[in-house]
Design a protein around this motif. Structure first.
Motif: not given
Length: 803
Positions: A560-577
């Protein structure tokens, strides 16, 4: 899809996200039902829709008509490319949006086509953005009594997962190439994903001063197991890399190092490796499968799952929370409704409901905050004076969050991205930095002019625009006294350090709520504040792995290659807001503060809930399948004319298929009954894919995109160039130029949420420590003598170097 007796199939997406809602079925071409719809609009705070652009306007139900019925209405529109612009009418699927976002080009292996991120769609990113956008607009409507349109483009929302790499060539750096989920050190690939005895693990082997201790501990363990040559353990790898760079040595020993680690990992199970990682403090976690996620001891201890009945008595495990500590009492929402099941009840309620006047709250955030008595704090300074506002503009004029005050200890990317949205929409965000310990994101590429430096990161500028930078050293007692005063000033405090760091500084929630009893505080870290894995340090790459986001993306014959980079860093901020704004609204109504304990993994798993449902109900094994789709075919990324140029093509139905056949010169296929279904076409995959590739490879990607879209076939070039070369991103003003103190003006990517009446205003990029004196003098009301004393004792975090 889940088959329900007596009903149409119900999608796993609806089963995942429809819980707790009520379903009303209306025919908007029927006069009586249309009247009922307007009654619903009149009594609603928000209307959220995802129709094709222009659909509501063509039916006489656009925002202009609906706001005439309810001037306070917030109408949120989620579209593929936006409600206007040259690509607004494009035929689109998830594959097409991902290709247009810039994230696909950097996902996968350079020898193969770029990869779609599987199990998490672009629509999930757009939906999470829309939640925050709705709450920002509702907060503004509370004060003005006026609603507005909120627009979220899935293309721009998904683009956040490209981590600003579209800027590379614009700022003087090379185009980022797909690297198979790893990074290059002097020509040697250090992968993020390594094969274990029973699956895969994510292991970060970084040769730099920040991560040196993690590598040393790994190599010491390998020496104990007699699994590595002693000379590789005792090597000064930082010096060795420097020697390779200068030509004084070869990279042969780096190759030996990777080979030794690879063999060591391959001999051990994921469970044994995780146990060692926890014991020895390594940057290692398993690459979780769906079953691993559902049985995770970390998620179990935090009561992440709830059992929910979704269809015909069947039960599945679904997330019970997005963020722990929400003000409302935790409860399982009602089951997903069947179509129209609540129509009669809701219409009956409409008849008896009195007309609700529009509530207008003209006070600012600080005026409507709870008036709970504040306990005396340990700070030696007097209580802070009300801010008169720094000399430079600190909030956007009339911004929807004007008056909201945030004390921001967020670090690197995930946390600062969320508070950056608040700043761009008018909140005063005081960002605490330390010149002696520079935030990593200030040094991340891409860099302006291609040169690294504390004031040169595109990522830093984009996610911190509009904030005030204050340098303080929390290790200093005097600095903590300043921080306590800032806590008294703030409506909310946010931080993203490890669970023990804030407590060691005396800045944990239990301490701070003694200073401000109605405090809202958000703590965001990889695993959350408790649980067996909470002690583990790590990056978003590890969060994506143990959170199940890496395993589904890749090719069947490769790891598996997974999505590029630190992917949760792009997912979790929306929930934080969304969590922060919900807690702030709760305090406005009740006077109660809140402590929000956010696990970035738990928040990001919300995006995967449809796949989790599909796995449990239908046995779908979400695993590596390239760019295939479970239903659609043809569906893939095909070569275009030029070096490493590609175009994504998706066929939704027979209309698309017939149009494609005519365009690529295969009219007989359109009349072939064996090719009338996706499965029939899939059986002749090689023949069909070859024909499409033969057609696309003769055309530049933008030309292939244009011709396919002209006949109604969803298609898009795989974007890798500047946003200013994409006419839709230009139309959306995705990139803007703002001032940066002591530096040239900076091109940044602004927030992905668009409020049309009260737009975002990033207005500046903060230089390190730029606003320290301003905040101390004007916000806290300190005397110049007090500020000089703080500087002389080292409390202000060192002198920033503005390079």
């Amino acid at each position: 899809h889940v088959e329900v007796p007596g009903q149409r199939p119900r999608s796993s997406t609806w089963l995942a996200y429809g819980r707790g809602s009520r379903s009303v079925a209306l025919d908007l071409d029927d006069e009586a039902d249309r009247a009922h719809f307007f009654e619903l609009v009149e009594g609603s705070d928000a209307l959220i829709e995802s129709a094709d652009p222009g659909t509501w306007e063509r039916r006489g139900l656009g925002y202009e008509q609906l706001s005439a019925v309810n001037p306070a209405l917030v109408m949120v529109s989620i579209t593929a490319f936006g409600s206007s612009g040259p690509k607004a009418a494009y035929a689109a699927t998830d594959l097409i949006v991902q290709a247009a976002s810039g994230a696909m080009d950097i996902c996968g292996h350079k020898e193969r086509a770029p990869l779609r991120t599987a199990a998490i769609t672009a629509w999930a990113h757009a939906g999470a953005e829309a939640a925050g956008g709705a709450l920002i607009a509702l907060a503004e409507a509370q004060r003005s009594g006026r609603g507005q349109r909120v627009e979220v483009s899935a293309q721009r929302a998904k683009n956040l997962t490209a981590f600003f790499t579209l800027q590379n060539e614009v700022v003087g750096q090379r185009r980022l190439r797909r690297d198979g989920s790893g990074f290059q050190v002097q020509g040697v690939t250090f992968p993020f994903v390594w094969e274990a005895a029973d699956g895969f693990v994510s292991l970060t082997v970084a040769i730099d001063p920040v991560n040196k201790a993690f590598l040393d501990r790994l190599l010491s363990w390998m020496r104990e197991e007699d699994a590595i040559d002693p000379d590789l353990v005792d090597r000064d790898w930082i010096a060795h890399v420097r020697a390779v760079r200068t030509g004084a040595s070869t990279n042969a020993d780096l190759q030996r190092l990777v080979g030794s680690i690879s063999a060591f990992i391959a001999d051990r199970t994921k469970g044994d490796l995780l146990a060692a990682a926890l014991d020895r403090r390594l940057l290692l976690v398993p690459v979780a499968t769906m079953d691993d996620i559902l049985t995770s001891p970390q998620l179990a201890e935090r009561n992440y799952w709830s059992d929910a009945e979704v269809a015909d008595g069947q039960k599945v495990r679904l997330p019970a929370h997005l963020v722990l500590g929400a003000p409302q009492q935790r409860q399982n929402p009602a089951a997903t409704p069947a179509v129209g099941q609540d129509t009669d009840d809701v219409l009956l309620e409409l008849q008896s409901r009195p007309r609700r006047p529009v509530a207008v709250q003209t006070q600012s955030f600080d005026q409507v905050a709870a008036s709970a008595a504040q306990a005396p704090g340990p700070a030696a300074a007097p209580a802070p004076a009300q801010a008169s506002g720094p000399a430079t503009r600190t909030t956007s004029a009339g911004g929807p969050l004007e008056g909201l005050k945030v004390l921001d200890f967020m670090w690197v990317m995930a946390g600062p991205t969320s508070t950056g949205v608040l700043a761009q929409y008018g909140a005063t965000v005081v960002r605490i930095e330390n010149a002696a310990r520079i935030d990593t994101v200030r040094l991340l590429a891409p860099n302006y002019d291609g040169k690294p430096g504390r004031e040169r990161s595109v990522a830093f500028g984009s996610i911190n625009a509009g904030k005030l930078s204050v340098t303080l050293d929390p290790n200093s007692r005097e600095a903590r006294e300043v921080i306590y005063d800032l806590v008294r000033w703030a409506d909310a405090v946010t931080e993203s350090f490890s669970p023990k760091a804030m407590k060691a500084w005396g800045l944990d929630h239990q301490t701070l709520r003694k200073i401000k009893p109605d405090l809202i505080m958000l703590s965001s870290c990889l695993f959350g504040q408790n649980g067996p894995y909470s002690v583990m340090a790590g990056y978003g790459t590890m969060g994506a792995a143990i959170g199940g986001m890496v395993q589904p993306t890749g090719w069947p014959d490769l790891p598996p290659v997974g999505p590029y980079g630190a992917y949760t860093d792009a997912c979790s901020p929306r929930i934080s807001v969304a969590a922060l704004l919900a807690a702030i609204d709760h305090r406005r109504r009740t006077g109660q503060g809140a402590y929000l304990d956010q696990s970035q993994i738990e928040a990001s798993l919300h995006y995967m809930t449809p796949a989790i449902v599909d796995h449990q109900l239908n046995g779908i094994r979400w695993d590596r399948m390239g760019n295939d789709d479970l239903e659609l075919f043809p569906h893939g990324v095909f070569p275009a004319a030029g070096e490493d140029e590609w175009v994504a093509v998706a066929v939704r139905d027979n209309d698309d298929w017939h149009a494609l056949c005519g365009l690529i010169g295969q009219p007989a296929w359109a009349a072939d009954p064996s090719l009338a279904t996706g499965e029939g076409r899939r059986a002749r995959r090689a023949e069909i894919d070859d024909a499409i590739a033969a057609w696309t490879s003769k055309r530049p990607p933008s030309e292939a995109e244009r011709q396919l879209q002209a006949v109604g076939v969803p298609a898009h070039a795989v974007v890798h160039t500047s946003p200013e070369e994409d006419p839709q991103l230009v139309h959306a003003e995705h990139v803007v130029t703002v001032p940066h103190s002591g530096q040239p003006d900076r091109r940044i990517e602004r927030t992905r949420i668009d409020l049309l009446r009260t737009p975002a205003d990033p207005h500046h990029v903060p230089a390190l420590g730029e606003h320290t004196h301003q905040v101390l003098l004007e916000v806290l009301g300190y005397s110049p003598e007090r500020v000089a004393q703080l500087r002389s004792c080292g409390a202000l975090g060192g002198e920033p170097n503005r390079s």
